[in-house]
Design an enzyme around this catalytic site. Structure first.
Site, short mmCIF file in Angstrom:
data_model
loop_
_atom_site.label_atom_id
_atom_site.label_comp_id
_atom_site.label_asym_id
_atom_site.label_seq_id
_atom_site.Cartn_x
_atom_site.Cartn_y
_atom_site.Cartn_z
N CYS A 14 43.46 11.35 82.10
CA CYS A 14 42.24 12.15 82.01
C CYS A 14 41.65 12.40 83.39
O CYS A 14 41.48 11.47 84.18
CB CYS A 14 41.24 11.41 81.13
N CYS B 223 36.85 15.00 88.57
CA CYS B 223 37.97 15.68 87.92
C CYS B 223 38.76 16.53 88.91
O CYS B 223 38.18 17.33 89.66
CB CYS B 223 37.45 16.55 86.78
N GLU C 270 49.26 22.55 84.03
CA GLU C 270 49.91 21.33 83.59
C GLU C 270 49.53 21.01 82.15
O GLU C 270 48.40 21.28 81.72
CB GLU C 270 49.53 20.16 84.50
N CYS D 227 32.94 19.12 87.61
CA CYS D 227 32.74 17.69 87.37
C CYS D 227 33.26 16.89 88.57
O CYS D 227 34.38 17.11 89.03
CB CYS D 227 33.43 17.26 86.08
N CYS E 125 39.29 25.31 86.88
CA CYS E 125 38.07 25.10 86.09
C CYS E 125 36.86 25.32 87.00
O CYS E 125 36.89 24.98 88.19
CB CYS E 125 38.05 23.67 85.54
N CYS F 143 48.42 17.49 75.17
CA CYS F 143 47.15 17.89 75.78
C CYS F 143 47.42 19.15 76.57
O CYS F 143 48.22 19.15 77.51
CB CYS F 143 46.66 16.77 76.70
#
Length: 371
Positions: free
Chosen positions: A347, A133, A106, A130, A126, A119
């Site tokens: 975010c 996230c 995305e 975190c 990933c 962005c």
């Protein structure tokens, strides 16, 4: 464009060469390898990075025979845009891109008074873990190539019919965990003879891969570095970010200080505000002490909802109070606008795929028509 050495081989799994990821000298070497004139490399590079051709067949100043040869040996490896969501709240757009291998990522388009900012993602998924996230759910599948990163920018520009003025590498993935492809992308998009985007208008986000922060400082690339800090102390940071167990908070701060000294680019600190976790008076005191004397800016981000996580954001008054405490201690602070929250484009909300079975696609979504 200056030439740079790299260990990365610009070849796809099907054996075809990835033209969009090549430096000019690499294109020349490739043309020589296939018994063609080196000057054709400049023509191909111009088609790719100035005229933004989407196929080899469009390169009409090359002979038909050369185009046919290139099509059998090489490719323009851009991701395919397949779906877009538009926020009803602020017009932010979230794009779904599919790679040639079927993986999806995305990207987000934000419209500001100064122009269009995108962005982009740097990895499929990933591995940083975190806690707040969505991008890290399911881990990392693979790195993106320079062309797949660049392709997100080019495809959005085509669909919007406007030039992109700013790029933020803050989507899915840890950019400094994909270091070689990141640097290659930066050199290509910033090439004054090609894409011509000012590197000063690019921000690279990192959760704090210390050795690669030092490496990036030596690359001569004046990009803004944004450190995902999210806590004021070591124990608190370890709770939110597993990577903190490998790179201690003071070692990370030393690395970004070195980055500033080398590049003279002001450091941005991203700080997700989590209810009951990191916005107390003690947090403000520790954070101000940690950043004392550093030319920096702190971006407070009310943590965004993620379906699989239980973190919630403090109320607005608590975040404002935290901002005032930091400002009184001489820290430059802003509170980030929550753009695209209704389409999970804010975010920490980007994923390697939409959760269609969980309702993350709006009923009136728009499917992109591609040739």
């Amino acid at each position: 464009m200056e030439e740079y050495s790299t260990d990365q081989e610009q070849k796809k799994e099907d054996g075809k060469r990835d033209l969009l990821s090549m430096y000019p000298a690499e294109l020349e070497a490739f043309l020589t390898e296939i018994s063609e004139k080196k000057f054709r490399a400049r023509q191909i590079y111009d088609w790719l990075h100035v005229q933004h051709a989407t196929s080899i067949s469009q390169m009409t100043n090359l002979s038909k025979l050369l185009r046919e040869k290139l099509e059998s040996l090489a490719c323009i490896d851009e991701p395919e845009p397949v779906e877009v969501l538009t926020s009803r709240l602020d017009g932010t757009k979230k794009y779904l891109f599919r790679m040639k291998d079927g993986n999806v990522i995305e990207s987000v388009l934000m419209r500001y008074s100064y122009g269009l900012s995108v962005c982009i993602s740097s990895q499929v998924g990933c591995s940083m873990g975190c806690r707040f996230c969505a991008s890290t759910i399911g881990g990392r599948i693979r790195n993106l190539t320079a062309s797949e990163m660049l392709g997100q920018v080019l495809q959005i520009s085509r669909l919007e019919g406007e030039r992109i003025s700013h790029v933020v590498i803050m989507g899915s993935g840890e950019p400094l965990d994909n270091y070689d492809n990141l640097v290659r992308f930066l050199r290509i998009i910033g090439d004054p003879d090609g894409e011509r985007l000012s590197l000063r208008d690019i921000t690279v986000s990192t959760c704090g891969i210390v050795p690669n922060i030092y490496r990036l400082a030596e690359e001569g690339l004046p990009v803004t570095l944004a450190l995902s800090l999210h806590a004021s102390g070591q124990k608190e940071r370890e709770t939110l970010m597993p990577i903190a167990k490998k790179y201690e908070i003071h070692a990370v701060i030393d690395a970004v200080k070195a980055y500033f000294e080398k590049t003279k680019r002001r450091i941005t600190f991203e700080y997700s505000c989590v209810r009951g976790a990191n916005t107390s008076t003690a947090d403000a005191d520790r954070l101000a002490g940690l950043l004392k004397g550093l030319n920096c800016h702190v971006n407070l981000i009310p943590v965004n909802p993620v379906r699989e996580r239980e973190f919630t954001q403090p109320d607005r008054g608590e975040i404002e109070a935290f901002r005032r405490m930091l400002e009184k201690k001489g820290i430059h602070v802003t509170i980030r606008r929550e753009l695209g929250r209704d389409i999970s484009a804010s975010c920490g909300q980007l994923r390697r795929s939409y959760l269609k079975d969980h309702g993350d696609i709006l009923p009136d979504r728009c499917r992109i028509k591609t040739k």
